[in-house]
Design an enzyme around this catalytic site. Sequence first.
Site, mmCIF file in Angstrom:
data_model
loop_
_atom_site.group_PDB
_atom_site.id
_atom_site.type_symbol
_atom_site.label_atom_id
_atom_site.label_comp_id
_atom_site.label_asym_id
_atom_site.label_seq_id
_atom_site.Cartn_x
_atom_site.Cartn_y
_atom_site.Cartn_z
ATOM 1 N N PHE A 95 -27.758 -8.285 36.212
ATOM 2 C CA PHE A 95 -28.622 -8.710 37.302
ATOM 3 C C PHE A 95 -28.991 -7.488 38.143
ATOM 4 O O PHE A 95 -28.151 -6.631 38.415
ATOM 5 C CB PHE A 95 -27.903 -9.722 38.195
ATOM 6 N N HIS A 116 -25.803 -8.066 24.248
ATOM 7 C CA HIS A 116 -25.429 -8.662 25.529
ATOM 8 C C HIS A 116 -25.284 -10.167 25.322
ATOM 9 O O HIS A 116 -24.352 -10.767 25.849
ATOM 10 C CB HIS A 116 -26.499 -8.343 26.572
ATOM 11 N N LYS A 143 -19.681 -12.836 23.364
ATOM 12 C CA LYS A 143 -19.622 -13.853 24.424
ATOM 13 C C LYS A 143 -19.598 -15.273 23.874
ATOM 14 O O LYS A 143 -19.240 -16.201 24.597
ATOM 15 C CB LYS A 143 -20.812 -13.685 25.372
ATOM 16 N N CYS A 191 -23.383 -7.112 35.330
ATOM 17 C CA CYS A 191 -22.873 -7.250 33.964
ATOM 18 C C CYS A 191 -22.832 -5.938 33.193
ATOM 19 O O CYS A 191 -22.172 -5.842 32.163
ATOM 20 C CB CYS A 191 -23.725 -8.267 33.208
ATOM 21 N N HIS A 240 -18.693 -14.890 29.374
ATOM 22 C CA HIS A 240 -19.248 -13.705 30.019
ATOM 23 C C HIS A 240 -18.240 -13.163 31.033
ATOM 24 O O HIS A 240 -17.977 -13.795 32.055
ATOM 25 C CB HIS A 240 -20.562 -14.073 30.700
ATOM 26 N N GLU A 296 -33.664 -9.973 24.442
ATOM 27 C CA GLU A 296 -32.908 -8.955 23.708
ATOM 28 C C GLU A 296 -33.329 -8.909 22.243
ATOM 29 O O GLU A 296 -33.420 -7.821 21.648
ATOM 30 C CB GLU A 296 -31.411 -9.208 23.835
#
Length: 419
Positions: free
Chosen positions: A405, A309, A341, A169, A346, A320
């Site tokens: 990830f 994010h 998002k 990502c 995403h 976050e």
Amino acid sequence: MAFDGQKRRVVITGMGAVTPIGLSVREYWQSLLDGKSGAGPITYFDTAQYDTKFACEVKGFDPLKFMDRKLSQRTDPFTQFALAAAEMAITDAGLNLEQENRERIGVVVGSGIGGMWTYHRQQETIWETKGPHRISPFFIPMMISDIAPGRISMKYGLKGPNYATTSACATSSHAVGDAFILIQRGDADVMVTGGAESSICPMGIGGFNAMKALSTRNDAPQKASRPFDKGRDGFVMGEGSGILILEELSHALSRGARIYAELAGIGFTADAHHITEPAPGGEGAVRSMRAAIKDAGVPSDAVSYINTHGTSTPVGDRSETAAIKTVFGEHAKKLAVNSTKSMIGHLLGAAGAVEAIATVMSIYENKVHPTINYETPDPECDLNYIPNTSQDWEINVAISNTFGFGGHNASLLIKKYQA
């Protein structure tokens, strides 16, 4: 040009976007301000056996507006999205390539997964024919993630640095950061950079379902992506591309380019913790944001906006939020904090660039788009997430976060351009 130790200033002069809520930057940005969701039932394949039956698909995209039929048949959708967004960005920047030294223009465009649709279709060919001899000779060149920057460079004859980044990502934020460094150190004057992804396919949805990462709110797809809301249950898959034109300041000024904003700092870190979960307290994200602030040479309280994010996963959003509070202390309560998002889902490897474009537009127009579907506050997520309605907001310095990830963290610090 050899690096002389002096960092050159880097500005953003053009942008292009292919998204689930708009096929241009202007349409995308207006949809964000309007709080429009791109989520809906998946139309690409039969989802009867899938736990998740919806996604944020790109709608109405016609590759033939950007390439001939032969090229469209020899490119995966992720590359088509990248070529389209690159054409928009180059046009938006007003670059006359006939007058430019193309050896000084490079391309760094990433994809988290690459040609997943191409792989799926060619695998079906093996199953149907019971052998490998009907595999297309274009299979490998269509699938590999570096083909998007390769195709862009071929289309425009751009002979500067050319490669792809892949870091899940965080992919396209790393691409933008790399392009920034290449200009800073004098290896290029202009960079075409960003990311592209098209993974709303049987293996993509099935794989993320197997991880329990996707929302399964099938009865209300447009309500499913709800970052920071207490009822969040996973992310929604999106697709598309975002491309930015980065340019060395004096080069941009010499040709009278419009400057949207200045990319002033980057922060790249690793969690070194877990394959999918963030480090406790967002420790890696803390160091990433602090590195970007230090790189830009601005005080932390100069930051007024963070494009998070913000995936809509229980652990990620909580982590976050904790990271932002650690970095900014009491100032965190004064920040505008939102998640793109919530509307586009995403976009995996394209997320960073597409969200950086939203950040640039926020700075350029002093507006912050909402985080939609924010209905029930989570006690552990207690910042100003700009719930449900866009707001006017004076922004001089902003950060765009992406975390992938594998523990990859990337923060881009973007500020209002001042001569």
